[in-house]
Scaffold this motif. Structure first.
Motif, short mmCIF file in Angstrom:
data_model
loop_
_atom_site.label_atom_id
_atom_site.label_comp_id
_atom_site.label_asym_id
_atom_site.label_seq_id
_atom_site.Cartn_x
_atom_site.Cartn_y
_atom_site.Cartn_z
N GLY A 117 27.47 37.25 18.65
CA GLY A 117 27.56 38.68 18.35
C GLY A 117 28.70 39.03 17.40
O GLY A 117 29.19 40.15 17.43
N GLY A 118 29.14 38.07 16.62
CA GLY A 118 30.22 38.32 15.67
C GLY A 118 31.61 38.29 16.29
O GLY A 118 32.58 38.69 15.65
N ALA A 119 31.73 37.80 17.54
CA ALA A 119 33.04 37.72 18.19
C ALA A 119 33.90 36.64 17.54
O ALA A 119 33.40 35.69 16.96
CB ALA A 119 32.86 37.42 19.68
N PHE A 120 35.20 36.80 17.67
CA PHE A 120 36.17 35.83 17.20
C PHE A 120 36.89 35.25 18.41
O PHE A 120 38.09 35.45 18.60
CB PHE A 120 37.15 36.48 16.22
CG PHE A 120 36.53 36.80 14.90
CD1 PHE A 120 36.61 35.92 13.84
CD2 PHE A 120 35.83 37.99 14.73
CE1 PHE A 120 36.03 36.22 12.62
CE2 PHE A 120 35.24 38.29 13.52
CZ PHE A 120 35.33 37.40 12.46
N GLY A 121 36.13 34.57 19.26
CA GLY A 121 36.64 34.05 20.52
C GLY A 121 36.36 35.04 21.64
O GLY A 121 35.82 36.14 21.43
N ARG A 122 36.72 34.61 22.86
CA ARG A 122 36.59 35.49 24.03
C ARG A 122 37.62 35.08 25.07
O ARG A 122 38.15 33.97 25.04
CB ARG A 122 35.18 35.40 24.64
CG ARG A 122 34.85 34.02 25.21
CD ARG A 122 33.47 33.96 25.82
NE ARG A 122 33.15 32.61 26.25
CZ ARG A 122 32.16 32.30 27.05
NH1 ARG A 122 31.36 33.26 27.52
NH2 ARG A 122 31.93 31.05 27.40
N GLY A 123 37.92 36.01 25.95
CA GLY A 123 38.90 35.73 27.00
C GLY A 123 38.42 36.24 28.34
O GLY A 123 37.84 37.32 28.45
N TRP A 124 38.65 35.43 29.39
CA TRP A 124 38.40 35.82 30.77
C TRP A 124 39.77 36.00 31.41
O TRP A 124 40.66 35.17 31.23
CB TRP A 124 37.62 34.73 31.52
CG TRP A 124 37.29 35.12 32.92
CD1 TRP A 124 36.13 35.67 33.36
CD2 TRP A 124 38.12 35.01 34.08
NE1 TRP A 124 36.20 35.92 34.71
CE2 TRP A 124 37.42 35.52 35.18
CE3 TRP A 124 39.42 34.54 34.30
CZ2 TRP A 124 37.95 35.57 36.47
CZ3 TRP A 124 39.95 34.59 35.57
CH2 TRP A 124 39.22 35.10 36.65
N ARG A 125 39.93 37.12 32.13
CA ARG A 125 41.22 37.35 32.79
C ARG A 125 41.03 37.78 34.22
O ARG A 125 40.06 38.47 34.56
CB ARG A 125 42.02 38.40 32.02
CG ARG A 125 43.42 37.87 31.74
CD ARG A 125 44.20 38.66 30.79
NE ARG A 125 44.67 39.92 31.36
CZ ARG A 125 45.53 40.70 30.77
NH1 ARG A 125 46.03 40.39 29.60
NH2 ARG A 125 45.90 41.82 31.33
N CYS A 126 41.98 37.38 35.06
CA CYS A 126 41.89 37.61 36.51
C CYS A 126 41.97 39.08 36.89
O CYS A 126 41.44 39.48 37.92
CB CYS A 126 42.96 36.82 37.24
SG CYS A 126 44.66 37.27 36.79
N ASP A 127 42.60 39.92 36.08
CA ASP A 127 42.71 41.33 36.44
C ASP A 127 41.42 42.08 36.18
O ASP A 127 41.11 43.06 36.86
CB ASP A 127 43.89 42.01 35.74
CG ASP A 127 43.84 41.93 34.23
OD1 ASP A 127 43.20 40.98 33.70
OD2 ASP A 127 44.44 42.78 33.56
#
Length: 178
Positions: A117-127
């Motif tokens: 989808g045109g993202a430049f990476g992704r992040g998962w976070r615990c909060d």
């Protein structure tokens, strides 16, 4: 930068972020790295853990300096029996780890190569207990296929206890012999 748990997000945990420079890698993180390698059938390896430095492209200190962060590479190795296909060989492992992130003490995962989808990476976070796609410039190297690693940060409690890490991985990956 630390962030509190969000009461509106089920199972939300406090994100620690940078909390000081450690004298080196912590025993729980070393065990976490060993278990990640074992449970991925050695498709992942330590691309770098402890280092006192600023985040790439930023002035804030990297969590690598705390002894609680590792970059796990999945670089394609055509002649390696466990990882001939690189990223594809580790995505199922990553999905399972995210599903059990709280049990594994994960606070943050950055998937640099994600570019759907045109993202430049992704992040998962615990909060937030969820993935968020990144815009260009959010993380250094985001969205590039050459950025072949996952950045993973674990909680201070998990980083301080190798036996807790071993137990957590054994519970989540019981079919993989020790």
């Amino acid at each position: 930068m630390a962030a509190p748990a969000l009461p509106s997000v089920p199972f939300s945990k406090r994100y620690t972020g940078f909390d000081g420079i450690a004298p080196g890698i912590k025993g729980g993180l070393q065990q976490w790295i060993n278990e990640a390698r074992r449970t991925s059938y050695n498709a992942l390896w330590n691309n770098g853990a402890f280092g006192v430095r600023e985040m790439r492209g930023k002035k804030d200190m990297s969590v690598h300096a705390t002894g609680r962060a590792v970059d796990l590479s999945y670089r394609k190795r055509p002649h390696h029996p466990n990882n001939p296909s690189g990223r594809a060989a580790t995505l199922e492992w990553l999905d399972r780890v995210v599903l059990h992130a709280n049990d594994l003490g994960i606070e943050l995962i950055i998937d640099y190569a994600y570019n759907e989808g045109g993202a430049f990476g992704r992040g998962w976070r615990c909060d937030r207990q969820a993935w968020a796609p990144y815009k260009q410039g959010t993380v250094w190297g985001g969205g590039q296929k050459t950025s072949d690693w996952y950045h993973i940060e674990i909680s201070p409690m998990m980083a301080s206890s190798a036996p807790t890490v071993r137990r957590a991985f054994s519970n989540i990956f019981p079919e993989i012999p020790r």
